[in-house]
Design an enzyme around this catalytic site. Structure first.
Site, PDB file in Angstrom:
ATOM      1  N   ASP A  61      28.073  46.074  19.292  1.00 44.60           N
ATOM      2  CA  ASP A  61      27.021  45.334  18.601  1.00 44.60           C
ATOM      3  C   ASP A  61      27.506  45.031  17.196  1.00 44.60           C
ATOM      4  O   ASP A  61      27.665  45.928  16.387  1.00 44.60           O
ATOM      5  CB  ASP A  61      25.739  46.179  18.562  1.00 44.60           C
ATOM      6  N   ASP A  74      39.897  41.023  45.475  1.00 45.00           N
ATOM      7  CA  ASP A  74      38.697  40.436  44.853  1.00 45.00           C
ATOM      8  C   ASP A  74      37.521  40.332  45.828  1.00 45.00           C
ATOM      9  O   ASP A  74      37.600  39.625  46.827  1.00 45.00           O
ATOM     10  CB  ASP A  74      39.117  39.039  44.362  1.00 45.00           C
ATOM     11  N   HIS A 129      40.522  34.974  31.923  1.00 46.61           N
ATOM     12  CA  HIS A 129      39.066  35.051  31.844  1.00 46.61           C
ATOM     13  C   HIS A 129      38.632  36.267  31.026  1.00 46.61           C
ATOM     14  O   HIS A 129      39.291  37.302  31.035  1.00 46.61           O
ATOM     15  CB  HIS A 129      38.458  35.150  33.251  1.00 46.61           C
ATOM     16  N   HIS A 135      38.726  39.773  32.084  1.00 38.03           N
ATOM     17  CA  HIS A 135      40.073  40.329  32.283  1.00 38.03           C
ATOM     18  C   HIS A 135      40.840  40.519  30.974  1.00 38.03           C
ATOM     19  O   HIS A 135      41.802  41.273  30.931  1.00 38.03           O
ATOM     20  CB  HIS A 135      40.866  39.436  33.242  1.00 38.03           C
ATOM     21  N   HIS A 195      36.438  44.481  42.220  1.00 40.89           N
ATOM     22  CA  HIS A 195      35.708  43.345  41.644  1.00 40.89           C
ATOM     23  C   HIS A 195      34.471  43.019  42.461  1.00 40.89           C
ATOM     24  O   HIS A 195      34.368  41.948  43.068  1.00 40.89           O
ATOM     25  CB  HIS A 195      36.577  42.075  41.580  1.00 40.89           C
ATOM     26  N   HIS A 204      36.447  31.928  43.575  1.00 47.65           N
ATOM     27  CA  HIS A 204      36.707  33.174  44.313  1.00 47.65           C
ATOM     28  C   HIS A 204      36.745  32.911  45.821  1.00 47.65           C
ATOM     29  O   HIS A 204      36.143  31.964  46.306  1.00 47.65           O
ATOM     30  CB  HIS A 204      35.633  34.207  43.976  1.00 47.65           C
ATOM     31  N   HIS A 219      42.692  29.780  41.200  1.00 50.88           N
ATOM     32  CA  HIS A 219      41.481  30.352  40.597  1.00 50.88           C
ATOM     33  C   HIS A 219      40.864  29.304  39.686  1.00 50.88           C
ATOM     34  O   HIS A 219      41.414  28.207  39.549  1.00 50.88           O
ATOM     35  CB  HIS A 219      41.844  31.642  39.845  1.00 50.88           C
TER      36      HIS A 219
END
Ligand SMILES: [Zn+2]
Ligand SMILES: [Zn+2]
Length: 554
Positions: A442, A194, A74, A77, A389, A367, A140
């Site tokens: 940016d 988590d 993800h 991560h 988290h 989760h 997950h």
């Protein structure tokens, strides 16, 4: 007496926030990192693309960093990897899928052939410096997510990563509860776990539930079906594709990130697409509507995403056709609710039937809820516990759960990013802080946009800008031409001619004032113009646009 060896755990991101997860684990002069993620900008970070962790601490100990361990693929991560690897080039260890997604990122940043990527599987163990590293399967919302145990000379650190306990996963790969139990039996010094869903009682439902809801929806749909979800939720994509196949529908993918994941995941064998099921959008346009499923991103109402564009009639290839069924298979991340509900309203207006979480079981979380968190705590029974988290209240709540299962309060640590948690065989404590924070990205600029630029952007976004141009003779201190005023985002000039004329006069008066007082410093003249004009505009409009005086010198 020799100094007692110490294990230091230093979260540089992901504590007190959801996102940009990164934790340094240090023993002696050796560091491994767990994850290296990004965060999406908050609403007030105008124009910012992504937010990455401040790694000053790692740069100060650059020689000690041995590798980066990934729990899963993800963005929160892996998303900061290109930025961190550019400065600290160390091997990256992760699942085939996580590394497949990382590869795409490294390619974009021209880093692919410079970085060593090492594929690992659940139950793999290997040595990195003084650390014996072990990967353990969890469930997950992305395949092949893993917890990481790091065995050190003073004891074992277990980081659960993001997880849930799904006893009937789509790919049949069940969370490795026996291994967690064995670790607990042997003794774990520190556990990090988590906290994302800690506010939810009970258990998080199995991903399979979503399949049942899909089935129900497919049975009823007369025309086209459009499914929006997270691109990385490969199991969700798999369910959509399998059910489409069952109902004799073809699947077309809309949106670049979705197309990318579908390609990577099917190449690596995570996604199984029956022959002939996947078609392109042109072909989809030619087939009868009841033969079509469109898979798209945009489940968070992201302004640039395919679903948003489709809903706003702004997509090149896809329009909503009355009778379409749109499934939004996700929960809005806190902060995105408004965006998502606006999209839902818009889709309804265009004649679609919209199915979203508030009214159906069309999404489950990735989760763990409270009972799963307690189960993990009970399996491991760590000596020390650090909830991670999560925002502060979530960490607090998770600490409470740990108390409930019998971990003494003094062995539970709630910290902030940059906190050093220090452990020996005998004790654990909070031991000072290191530099941590947010770096804003940016465009090509990394970290160049800070508070001052953001403050300007905010002012511009609220009341617009006035540019005052005047040409002056430096020697005689005299106005030769102007003042002229150009404005953007302040008033509609064509309907405010009188105001703009008065504004010009105000500037003239201010300039005259400077002349008669003998003020000839450009800076002083500019600030006089800014003050007088600002005051005038505020009196007239109650607005405070940014005023930018420019003096051209002749
Ligand atoms: Zn995750
Ligand atoms: Zn995460």
């Amino acid at each position: 007496m020799a100094k007692e060896p110490k294990l230091a755990v230093i979260p540089l991101g992901g504590l007190g926030e959801i996102g940009k997860n990164i934790t340094a684990v240090r023993f002696g002069e050796n560091i491994v990192l767990i994850d290296c993620g990004l965060m999406f900008p908050e609403e007030e970070m105008l124009g910012i693309d992504i937010v990455i962790p401040d790694i000053t601490y790692l740069l100060e100990h650059k020689e000690e960093v041995l590798g980066i361990l990934l729990t899963h693929g993800h963005e929160d991560h892996i998303g900061a990897l290109p930025y961190v690897l550019r400065q600290i080039n160390v091997p990256v260890y992760g699942s085939k899928l996580a590394l497949g997604l990382v590869q795409g990122k490294l390619k974009e940043h021209n880093l692919l052939d410079q970085v060593k990527l090492q594929t690992v599987k659940p139950r793999d163990t290997f040595q990195i410096g003084p650390f014996k590293v072990e990967f353990i399967r969890v469930s997950h919302s992305i395949p092949d997510a893993m917890a990481i145990a790091i065995h050190t000379p003073v004891g074992t650190l277990l980081h659960t990563g993001d997880f849930k306990i799904d006893q009937t996963p789509i790919d049949g790969e069940v969370i490795d509860l026996p291994r967690f139990a064995a670790l607990g039996e042997k003794g774990v010094l520190v556990m990090m776990s988590d906290s994302t869903n800690v506010e939810r009682p009970g258990y998080t439902m199995s991903e399979r539930v979503v399949g049942n809801s899909f089935d129900e929806t497919f049975r009823q749909a007369q025309e086209r079906i459009i499914i929006a979800t997270f691109a990385s939720n490969v199991h969700r994509l798999q369910q959509a594709i399998s059910i489409a196949y069952e109902y004799d529908r073809h699947v077309a993918v809309v949106g670049r990130s979705m197309a990318n994941v579908v390609q990577v995941a099917s190449e690596l064998g995570y996604l199984h697409i029956p022959e002939g099921t996947l078609i392109d959008l042109d072909e989809a346009a030619r087939l009868p509507k009841n033969k079509i499923v469109l898979l798209t991103t945009g489940s968070q109402g992201e302004p640039m995403s395919a679903l948003t564009r489709i809903a706003m009639n702004d997509h090149r290839q896809v329009d909503i056709i009355p009778g379409d069924t749109v499934i939004i298979s996700a929960t809005p991340i806190p902060g995105n609710e408004k965006l998502v509900t606006r999209i839902i309203d818009q889709l309804f207006k265009l004649g679609a039937k919209v199915i979203y979480e508030a009214v159906s079981g069309i999404h489950v979380s990735g989760h763990p809820s409270q009972e799963e968190l307690k189960l993990m705590l009970n399996l491991i029974r760590p000596k020390f516990f650090i909830p991670v988290h999560g925002e502060y209240r979530m960490l607090k709540k998770h600490a409470e759960l740990a108390r409930e299962i019998g971990i003494p309060a003094e062995n539970i640590f709630i910290g902030e990013n940059g906190q050093v948690f220090e452990f020996t065989r005998r004790y654990g404590r909070m031991a000072g802080r290191v530099t941590s924070g947010k770096v804003l990205v940016d465009g090509l600029g990394v970290g160049d946009v800070g508070n001052i630029v953001l403050r300007d952007r905010k002012q511009l976004s609220q009341d617009g800008i006035l540019i005052v141009v005047v040409t002056m003779d430096k020697q005689k201190n005299q106005v030769l031409a102007g003042p002229d005023i150009v404005s953007r985002g302040f008033v509609y000039v064509r309907e405010s001619e009188i105001l703009m004329e008065e504004a010009k006069n105000k500037v003239k008066v201010a300039l005259d004032k400077c002349c008669t007082r003998g003020i000839s410093e450009w800076a002083a003249i500019k600030s006089q113009v800014r003050d007088d004009l600002g005051k005038f505009l505020y009196e007239k409009t109650r607005r405070r646009p940014m005023i930018l005086p420019i003096i051209m010198e002749v």
